[in-house]
Enzyme design. Structure first.
Site, short mmCIF file in Angstrom:
data_model
loop_
_atom_site.label_atom_id
_atom_site.label_comp_id
_atom_site.label_asym_id
_atom_site.label_seq_id
_atom_site.Cartn_x
_atom_site.Cartn_y
_atom_site.Cartn_z
CE LYS A 26 -3.71 -0.20 2.53
NZ LYS A 26 -4.82 -0.21 1.54
NE ARG A 96 -6.94 2.59 4.37
CZ ARG A 96 -7.30 3.83 4.07
NH1 ARG A 96 -6.39 4.79 4.08
NH2 ARG A 96 -8.55 4.12 3.78
N GLY A 105 -5.54 -11.12 9.14
CA GLY A 105 -5.05 -11.10 10.52
C GLY A 105 -4.37 -9.79 10.85
CG MET A 107 -5.47 -2.70 13.04
SD MET A 107 -4.79 -1.19 13.70
CE MET A 107 -4.70 -0.19 12.22
NE ARG A 350 -8.31 -2.86 -5.19
CZ ARG A 350 -8.90 -3.14 -4.04
NH1 ARG A 350 -8.18 -3.57 -3.02
NH2 ARG A 350 -10.19 -2.98 -3.89
CG HIS A 466 -14.63 -44.90 -10.52
ND1 HIS A 466 -15.93 -44.61 -10.79
CD2 HIS A 466 -14.16 -45.60 -11.58
CE1 HIS A 466 -16.26 -45.11 -11.96
NE2 HIS A 466 -15.21 -45.72 -12.47
CB SER A 775 3.77 -42.86 -19.81
OG SER A 775 2.70 -41.98 -19.49
CB CYS A 842 -0.51 -40.81 -18.71
SG CYS A 842 0.05 -42.28 -17.86
CE1 TYR A 862 2.56 -38.27 -22.96
CE2 TYR A 862 4.63 -38.68 -24.11
CZ TYR A 862 3.54 -39.15 -23.40
OH TYR A 862 3.42 -40.48 -23.12
#
Lengths: 891, 891
Positions: A26, A96, A105, A107, A350, A466, A775, A842, A862
């Site tokens: 900030k 702030r 958490g 302030m 922002r 599954h 694989s 895979c 791959y």
């Protein structure tokens, strides 16, 4: 000595965006905006170093801090033209916290600091609005007492409620000046009663109280645990931002608003925002008053009063500001502004949050506008956004009654009536009704029911159960392991606590969040548009890693191609066995007592398998197809209930006892580690021979028709030893030669191995001498390396993730420290034996972004994932490549 | 050019014992004996190089071989004073194969080679015994036709049987000269008919035929597969031994015999043997005539005619020979001799096979006689022999009807009547009857029944199934995974093929071979005598590796101490949970819905656990005790049948449905990889807290009484992450501090981790920073690394071992290539982090000789095994140390 306090204001600032570590996010941002010449209320930032010193020195401030703060405050006073604590013309400030990264958490905010019984009079004068001044004062006491003095907010809420009741009004805004004055006094009494101390009226004492509270919150237990989980070092510390107050609620010439430099919903290039006259920022959020559009483009409501119309000068100022901001930050901005008595102030800018489709469109547009390059565009769209884009999602505007939460097992959203069996799902589907299939868990016999259902909800099972795996493969929403629902098949209902959901009731699943919602929630379809297509083309320009799909049905393969898969990385032949028309022959095969009997049954399956492969090869024209031979233990194909066994016995013309005996004989205590994969191929060579014959027959058939070139990749699952591979290779080669001789054609084919058993990774050097490719079957490799059954982990895995034992679900993101170590070992040893060894993945992890990054770094050729994740994987691969480039360019 | 043929005879030899690789075992031995001045019939050896060349050159002999063979044969002719193929005074020879190591599938022996229609006449003259000569001739044809020409022996046996029937006699020895002459002609006709060629009558042709057959047998399929399994290189080749014949069957002045330089049964130092007058070696073996003792000491039969009495001169010659041989070879020798017409010939000497107790006694005696040193003595007794020594075994003299064969799961032998339930086993046992418990498999609930039974037979399960592990722990014979028996609990019987064994029938188990025998077979008890004790003392002098026992009952711990265990390496606390008096409280604990309920139940278990530990610490006075906290999944403790559930429901005063629901909820698909080990400790911290409290309370109690020092070693099972270890350590430390404060005493304790999940091995460097010790749980580590459930592997593991995929059962001997790689990785990384890290093994492998060697090389501190294997492990450890020394001294 190093500077402890950095001032910003009036176009000048001691800091800038680059000092984020020292000033916090900030603080750095406020400095940067000021330097950009934006009208930012002046203020100063106390550095994170002060915080670090504070904790290193038994909560003592660095010497000289107070003097620096005083000097900075003086500067602000000069710039604002008011004095902190001055009763006539008081300077009010906000305080702030501001760490490097925003952190729960910590302030939050204290506004209007500097008010007391005297300065409130000054504020009356400044604002010419007594009600405003006392309202500000009571808000300040309430906020300060809560945050700094630890007096619970409910004391004040009770008093407010009482005041409203006395006046018989609905909102605080309707309270009068006297009410507020009374409240101020009552609030102070509460503080005295609760803390045994009077509320601090000295402005400077207030300020130091607030500064101390910010630093103190760095060690709040919530902040500590957040840091532990996110591995944020304690010595980063937090900064404190003190800034002059501006008010959007000083009257009709004041206002406050939020704007986006582009449409955050669609990505369209237009200035877009809302504002409220005579209001504070929190009023916009609270939703009591309906904000107005800043311009006509921001609304479809032709009655609305726009900022452009009411504050034309300020609006045009704002337009200039937003253009500059976008140019400066090269990204869509989310701007907070306040107009105090006609004067524009920027409180924050922002990077704006946006929907997935907006992210893609903005990235593509900005490249075309030459604001950013393609690499940056790719960095701007996260794989998670892309995934969101590909699945329907719940309409975010509709309220939802969430009744339970399970694992977000397969993204997407769907509503339907509840059914508890696959048969019913099919029947209902045929009758044209949308259903949600609810089961303890699913088994391969549920495939048809899952296919018929719009979504799947299971009480058991994890992210790679599954249900989860199949649902992801089908691109269908699934919530798995939803332990809080109690299913009663007999009563055809499930309960969550007191709530009873019966067969036929409607529920909605959000597979992306794991939420189970009562009733129907409409979904929003995401579209694949020109921007998406253009973006994915760029993605493909950058990535090195190929992306294949795990698919076995011609339809899945087709979808995979449409999503850009460059081949099939895993065709699970057993999935082809579960079809209703085939399962009988499969069971006959399994229940055969002799090899000739078994061969008769296999002969029935053969033409179906061959036709499957013909269809898949055709869809994947020219792309490689890796086919895994039968993997699951045979008992998975057998019926489990007495009823099903009887049916089968009748069909097979045998005694049900025979079938039961066989089912019992095939039972395994730990089927995961039992007679499956290549062990079946060695136990029953005729099964693999049939499958290889089907593959080669399909390939030869197509090649003979001169359709196109095919290089089938045959893959042996569950290899643990070189001997298994060699033994089975003999069989495979023999069958291939026979089929090729029969067709009088010669085709190349590869024979590779899964690396899914830890031992296979450990002997990778030997295996690489024999196999054409590796694989990595990371599902099983994870299960075995971690000693973690994915079907059983539901009972403790959530707690493990929560306690930080696993930072992530190891079945979603590869466990780099453990499983990754083994993969690295295997890659290094494998490539040492065979430098050109083809390596892929895979497992389910193949579609996970972080895992793809890992695969990229390991030098994989791959990744392979479910068809619906292919675009996500393509993007992840490109991002991994760009990340690597970044790393190597900073070397 | 290198010599191809090595001659031996008359005290001279071209070769010697050192040329085993070139001459094969037999050839080198014959040369050595000749050099020792022993009366060995002369002969020559064709080297293994010739064989190798033969196969490298398309089955062609090296040039010049024939000439060298001729020259060698000439030498033999000179030494014997006869000529090969000469009709007047023929030299007959034997031809034998001889590889480096004896090898099944190789050609055995051809005797009497050189005989034909003419030389047989010469043999008549030499022997002055026509019947002898023709008998030799027909034997030669039969043997040669079978081995060299491939004519099946049964043709000749049929003709012999016919001849006996014609003569109405029982044995071939009763056939007359004419019968034998006729047989010679008929045999030759069979050869002509079967091979279409006449039987070779030329002596030299016979010789080359035999040599070719020897070389050819090197590539017999049986030899090839034997070499593949035993990894014998093909290019080792075989040698061919050609040796002059001598005959023990030339009349009353001839004889043949076998002698041992010490008693092979007891090891006693006395010359011991048998002989037969007028006989050939094969007659001694065939058992048609009863051999006579060579001296009075060799027999209890006072009537017997000893060699000492009948051939006193030859006997005294033999005594000199045996003394020299023992001195030369420094080991007990097994001697084959022949007396031909009064002259002694030595045909073979080799290290004599002996019983286990003889092995120990001979080794100890020879050290005391200063023939060998202690290190050599240790090398002379194999761990397998020691194991045999510790268990009763079946009387080898009693014939056995083997009805089935399973896995040799726990050594020892026992007979008893068959029962099919643990309850029955207990009842029968109480009635004083010996029973064999027969089950599909056993479960923890069968402990009492197993304890009551003399032996255990299971149809399912592998070498490390529950039955096997528990039986080994109890030192009780067990045959597991005996798939050929079909158990029918309902009918109270099991069948093997047609055979039915009913409840109450007697069977016998040989746990060392896996044999199941019908009826009662008496056993022989092995004794632990003074020799054993002395031998084990030497063993302990040499070994570096400590040996501990896996034990949890005070009785097991006591046995372990008696067998020399130096501590408990694994005390499985859950075994203490299964006792009848405790299981109720355990089930109450598991079925508790809330933590307070659970704590009430745990409070009942606590005093029992504490008393267990007090007893164990007392037995292990001064030695370390490693206690593993609860490991198995909770459902293992719950009942499985409806009946048992009803009983429990009644006892717990709850509905049976509640219990069934809980059992169902706790069910796991793959319990091996489920909620067990430290995962339970994290799910239910109160369980581990109770256990730690019990351990520390026991230790503090004893220490307070100032009995002795105790350093409890607390071990966390199933650790996969450092986070688990740290979380649980917090709990452990807290409880320990509480207990110590309560007792006002401070004691050292260690906290270590099992390494049984592959991931634990992979993160060993991190774990070593936290844990005081590592204990490799190689059962589970093997299961996970190989993807092999030990309970399910029965369906394919035997085939895997048979096909050579696994050289050994990986649950018996550590898989060095796979699991070993992981262990090595963990040791290296662990010791890198913590150089003094204590490392042990507590899996079943800890008692396996080869594994112990591996552990030694990996630098383990100790191994731990079942109490009955402790002596075996001690010996294995010493041998590993000596083997290491050997390796390093030859470096």
């Amino acid at each position: 000595m190093q500077r402890m306090v950095y001032v910003f204001g009036d176009g000048k600032a001691d800091g800038n965006q680059g000092l984020k570590n020292l000033l916090g996010g900030k603080g750095a941002n406020l400095a940067e905006m000021t330097l950009l010449g934006l009208p930012v209320p002046p203020g100063f930032t106390i550095t994170t170093d002060v915080c670090t010193h504070f904790y290193k020195n038994n909560r003592a401030y660095l010497p000289g801090l107070e003097k620096e703060v005083d000097r900075a405050m003086q500067k602000i006073e000069e710039l604002v033209g008011a004095r902190f604590g001055d009763s006539k013309n008081p300077l009010l400030v906000s305080v702030r916290s501001g760490a490097r990264a925003s952190m729960p958490g910590m302030m939050d905010t204290i506004l209007n600091l500097g008010l007391n019984d005297e300065t409130v009079a000054g504020l009356c004068r400044q604002s010419d609005n007594e009600r405003f001044a006392y309202d500000a004062y009571r808000r300040f006491i309430q906020m300060y007492a809560d945050v700094v003095l630890g007096v619970s907010s409910h004391h004040f809420e009770t008093l407010l409620e009482q005041a409203r009741r006395n006046r018989q009004v609905q909102s605080d805004a309707e309270l009068g000046v006297q009410d507020l004055k009374n409240l101020v006094n009552e609030f102070k009494r509460v503080v005295l009663h609760e803390t045994s101390q009077t509320f601090p009226l000295d402005a400077k004492a207030q300020l130091w109280g607030a500064i101390g509270a910010v630093f103190g919150s760095w060690m709040s237990s919530r902040a500590i645990s957040y840091r532990r989980i996110h591995k944020i070092p304690e010595d980063w510390g937090t900064a404190v931002n003190v800034q002059a107050m501006v008010f959007g609620n000083m009257g009709a010439d004041s206002a406050t608003g939020v704007a986006f430099t582009r449409d955050p919903g669609t990505g369209e290039k237009r200035f877009f925002g809302e504002y409220l006259v005579n209001a504070q920022g929190e009023d916009v959020v609270a939703g009591i008053r309906t904000p107005q559009p800043i311009n006509r483009e921001s609304s479809t409501d032709s009655e609305a009063k726009t900022l452009e119309e009411i504050f034309p000068k300020t609006y045009s100022q704002l337009v200039t500001v937003y253009r500059n901001l976008e140019k400066h930050y090269q990204d869509m901005q989310d701007i907070e502004f306040t107009i105090q008595k006609g004067k524009l102030y920027l409180l924050q800018t922002r990077t704006g949050k946006r929907t997935a489709s907006a992210a893609v469109r903005i990235a593509v547009d900005m490249v075309n506008e030459k604001l950013i390059d393609k690499e940056e565009a790719i960095a701007r769209v996260t794989p998670a956004q892309l995934e969101q884009l590909l699945h329907p999602r719940l309409d975010p505007r509709v309220p939802k009654k969430i009744i339970a939460k399970g694992l977000p097992a397969s993204p997407g959203a769907a509503s339907g009536t509840v059914v508890f069996s696959s048969e019913e799902a099919e029947t209902e589907r045929k009758a044209g009704r949308d259903v949600i299939l609810v089961r303890h868990e699913t088994s391969p016999e549920d495939i048809a029911g899952m296919d018929a259902a719009r979504g799947i909800l299971t009480a058991l099972g994890g992210m790679t159960s599954h249900a989860a795996v199949v649902a992801r493969g089908m691109g269908k929403p699934c919530v798995a392991g939803c332990g809080s629902i109690n299913i009663d098949y007999r009563k055809q209902q499930f309960t969550v606590g007191e709530l009873v959901i019966q067969r036929g009731n409607t529920i909605t699943l959000d597979g992306a969040t794991g939420e189970v919602i009562e009733g129907h929630v409409p979904t929003v379809n995401s579209q694949v548009d020109q921007y998406f297509t253009e973006f994915m083309n760029w993605v493909d320009e950058f990535r090195k890693l190929r992306v294949r799909a795990n698919a076995e049905t011609p339809n899945d393969v087709k979808v995979a191609r449409q999503f850009g898969a460059e081949g099939v990385g895993l065709c699970r032949t057993e999935h082809m066995f579960f079809e209703e028309s085939r399962i009988a022959a499969v069971r006959e095969m399994i229940l055969s007592e002799t090899r000739p009997q078994r061969e008769v049954a296999l002969q029935k399956i053969f033409p179906m398998q061959r036709d499957d492969f013909i269809a898949i090869f055709k869809e994947m024209k020219g792309y490689p197809v890796t086919i895994r031979l039968l993997d699951p233990p045979l008992h998975e194909f057998l019926p489990h209930t007495r009823e099903e066994m009887e049916e089968l016995a009748h069909m097979m013309n045998t005694a049900v006892d025979n079938i039961e005996a066989k089912v019992k004989a095939l039972h395994e205590f730990n089927p995961m580690l039992g007679n499956r994969g290549c062990r079946l191929g060695i136990s029953y060579p005729e099964i693999y021979r049939m499958q290889v014959r089907a593959i080669m027959d399909a390939a030869c058939f197509l090649v003979t028709k001169k359709d196109f070139k095919i290089v089938p990749e045959i893959m042996l699952p569950f290899i643990a030893t070189v001997e298994e591979f060699k033994l089975l290779r003999e069989e495979v080669v023999q069958v291939c030669n026979e089929v090729m001789a029969q067709h009088k054609v010669n085709i190349d084919y590869l024979l590779g191995t899964m690396i899914e058993i830890p031992r296979a990774a450990l002997i990778a050097d030997d295996l690489a001498k024999e196999a054409h490719f590796f694989s990595f079957g990371t599902n099983d490799l994870t299960q075995m390396t971690l000693g973690l059954s994915r079907d059983d982990a539901g009972s403790f895995l959530p707690r493990y993730v929560e306690k930080g034992i696993f930072k992530q679900d190891p079945f979603v993101t590869i466990d780099q420290r453990g499983v990754g170590e083994l993969i690295k070992f295997a890659c290094e040893r494998g490539r040492k034996s065979a430098p050109n060894l083809k390596i892929g993945i895979c497992g389910e992890h193949g579609g996970d972004t972080e895992t793809i990054g890992f695969c990229h770094r390991m030098g994989f050729d791959y990744v392979s994932c479910s068809p619906f994740r292919v675009p996500v994987a393509r993007l992840s691969a490109a991002r991994a490549q760009l990340a690597k480039k970044e790393v190597s360019s900073t070397d």
